[in-house]
Design an enzyme around this catalytic site. Structure first.
Site, PDB file in Angstrom:
ATOM      1  N   ARG A  59       0.863  -1.369  -0.087  1.00 53.91           N
ATOM      2  CA  ARG A  59      -0.161   0.025   0.064  1.00 53.91           C
ATOM      3  C   ARG A  59       0.775   1.390  -0.077  1.00 53.91           C
ATOM      4  NH1 ARG A  59      -5.069  -0.766   0.178  1.00 53.91           N
ATOM      5  NH2 ARG A  59      -6.067   1.134   1.091  1.00 53.91           N
ATOM      6  N   THR A  83      -5.199   6.208  -3.350  1.00 55.36           N
ATOM      7  CA  THR A  83      -6.042   5.648  -4.416  1.00 55.36           C
ATOM      8  C   THR A  83      -6.036   6.778  -5.636  1.00 55.36           C
ATOM      9  OG1 THR A  83      -7.583   4.760  -2.844  1.00 55.36           O
ATOM     10  CG2 THR A  83      -8.350   5.133  -5.042  1.00 55.36           C
ATOM     11  N   ASN A  93      -6.126   3.883 -11.932  1.00 47.18           N
ATOM     12  CA  ASN A  93      -5.058   4.272 -11.052  1.00 47.18           C
ATOM     13  C   ASN A  93      -3.885   3.266 -11.020  1.00 47.18           C
ATOM     14  OD1 ASN A  93      -6.393   2.484  -9.832  1.00 47.18           O
ATOM     15  ND2 ASN A  93      -6.655   3.339  -7.933  1.00 47.18           N
ATOM     16  N   HIS A 101      -4.201  -2.287  -8.240  1.00 48.86           N
ATOM     17  CA  HIS A 101      -5.036  -2.590  -7.051  1.00 48.86           C
ATOM     18  C   HIS A 101      -3.990  -3.178  -5.991  1.00 48.86           C
ATOM     19  CE1 HIS A 101      -8.333  -4.034  -4.324  1.00 48.86           C
ATOM     20  NE2 HIS A 101      -7.598  -5.419  -4.323  1.00 48.86           N
TER      21      HIS A 101
HETATM   22  P1  CMP Z   1      -8.753  -0.269  -6.102  1.00 50.74           P
HETATM   23  O1  CMP Z   1      -7.855  -0.193  -5.311  1.00 50.74           O
HETATM   24  O2  CMP Z   1      -8.655  -1.075  -7.260  1.00 50.74           O
HETATM   25  O3  CMP Z   1     -10.321  -0.443  -4.960  1.00 50.74           O
HETATM   26  C1  CMP Z   1     -11.437   0.058  -5.780  1.00 50.74           C
HETATM   27  C2  CMP Z   1     -11.332   0.958  -6.615  1.00 50.74           C
HETATM   28  O4  CMP Z   1     -12.488   1.787  -6.792  1.00 50.74           O
HETATM   29  C3  CMP Z   1     -10.347   1.982  -6.555  1.00 50.74           C
HETATM   30  O5  CMP Z   1      -8.820   1.232  -6.507  1.00 50.74           O
HETATM   31  C4  CMP Z   1     -10.299   2.972  -7.611  1.00 50.74           C
HETATM   32  O6  CMP Z   1      -9.805   2.655  -8.533  1.00 50.74           O
HETATM   33  C5  CMP Z   1     -11.937   3.022  -7.732  1.00 50.74           C
HETATM   34  N1  CMP Z   1     -12.473   4.312  -7.136  1.00 50.74           N
HETATM   35  C6  CMP Z   1     -12.405   4.625  -5.900  1.00 50.74           C
HETATM   36  N2  CMP Z   1     -13.011   5.638  -5.615  1.00 50.74           N
HETATM   37  C7  CMP Z   1     -13.507   5.930  -6.830  1.00 50.74           C
HETATM   38  C8  CMP Z   1     -14.267   7.220  -7.093  1.00 50.74           C
HETATM   39  N3  CMP Z   1     -14.705   8.123  -6.245  1.00 50.74           N
HETATM   40  N4  CMP Z   1     -14.385   7.181  -8.359  1.00 50.74           N
HETATM   41  C9  CMP Z   1     -14.190   6.252  -9.531  1.00 50.74           C
HETATM   42  N5  CMP Z   1     -13.376   5.174  -8.938  1.00 50.74           N
HETATM   43  C10 CMP Z   1     -13.134   5.066  -7.789  1.00 50.74           C
END
Ligand code: CMP
Length: 140
Positions: free
Chosen positions: A87, A93, A114, A117
């Site tokens: 992390r 995130t 992003n 994960h």
């Molecule tokens: P991840 O670690 O894959 O876990 C859930 C994912 O949801 C996160 O990374 C982001 O890519 C996505 N995510 C979280 N918040 C938002 C948001 N407000 N809008 C769009 N995607 C989101």
């Protein structure tokens, strides 16, 4: 300190930009070991099942469309405090809030695109690893 495993996914945006090796080298430089790895393309149903914890969130449908839009690399990382360490290496995130030098800051394009994960707890790591891998796939 404890030896842990955590699930990592290199997301479609990073795979499309040919960043698998660049991202994996961040893990290895930080002392994490890749003990299982597979390139897959999820169906939307598989993405929905993986992210079920977010099913009530406004971004759930878009997230599942995106995660099933192209190939991803699923991998198991092993090492001391692997969950927290991963992390830290990933960063926040939202790439805009992530610290300089983290994967998401350096390679992420948006909160959805992003780059990676990573499991957020040891308990979730066990569950997420078993979603993609069985015991025979994981070679320490
Ligand atoms: P991840 O670690 O894959 O876990 C859930 C994912 O949801 C996160 O990374 C982001 O890519 C996505 N995510 C979280 N918040 C938002 C948001 N407000 N809008 C769009 N995607 C989101």
């Amino acid at each position: 300190m404890s030896l842990q495993k955590t699930l990592s996914i290199i997301k479609p945006d990073a795979v499309a930009r040919n960043l698998i090796g660049s991202i994996d080298s961040r893990f290895e430089q930080a002392g994490l070991r890749i003990v299982a790895m597979r390139r897959i393309k999820m169906t939307k149903e598989q993405a929905q099942a993986f992210y079920e914890v977010h099913k009530d969130k406004a971004f759930y449908d878009s997230l599942c469309d995106y995660m099933s839009s192209g190939p991803v690399v699923v991998q198991v990382l092993s090492g001391e405090n692997a969950v927290l360490k991963n992390r830290e290496i990933m960063g926040a995130t939202n790439p805009a809030n992530a610290e300089i030098g983290t994967i998401r800051r350096d390679f992420g394009e948006s909160i959805e695109h992003n780059a990676v994960h990573g499991s957020d707890s040891e308990e979730n790591a066990l569950q997420e690893i078993s979603f993609f891998f069985n015991q025979l796939d994981i070679v320490e």
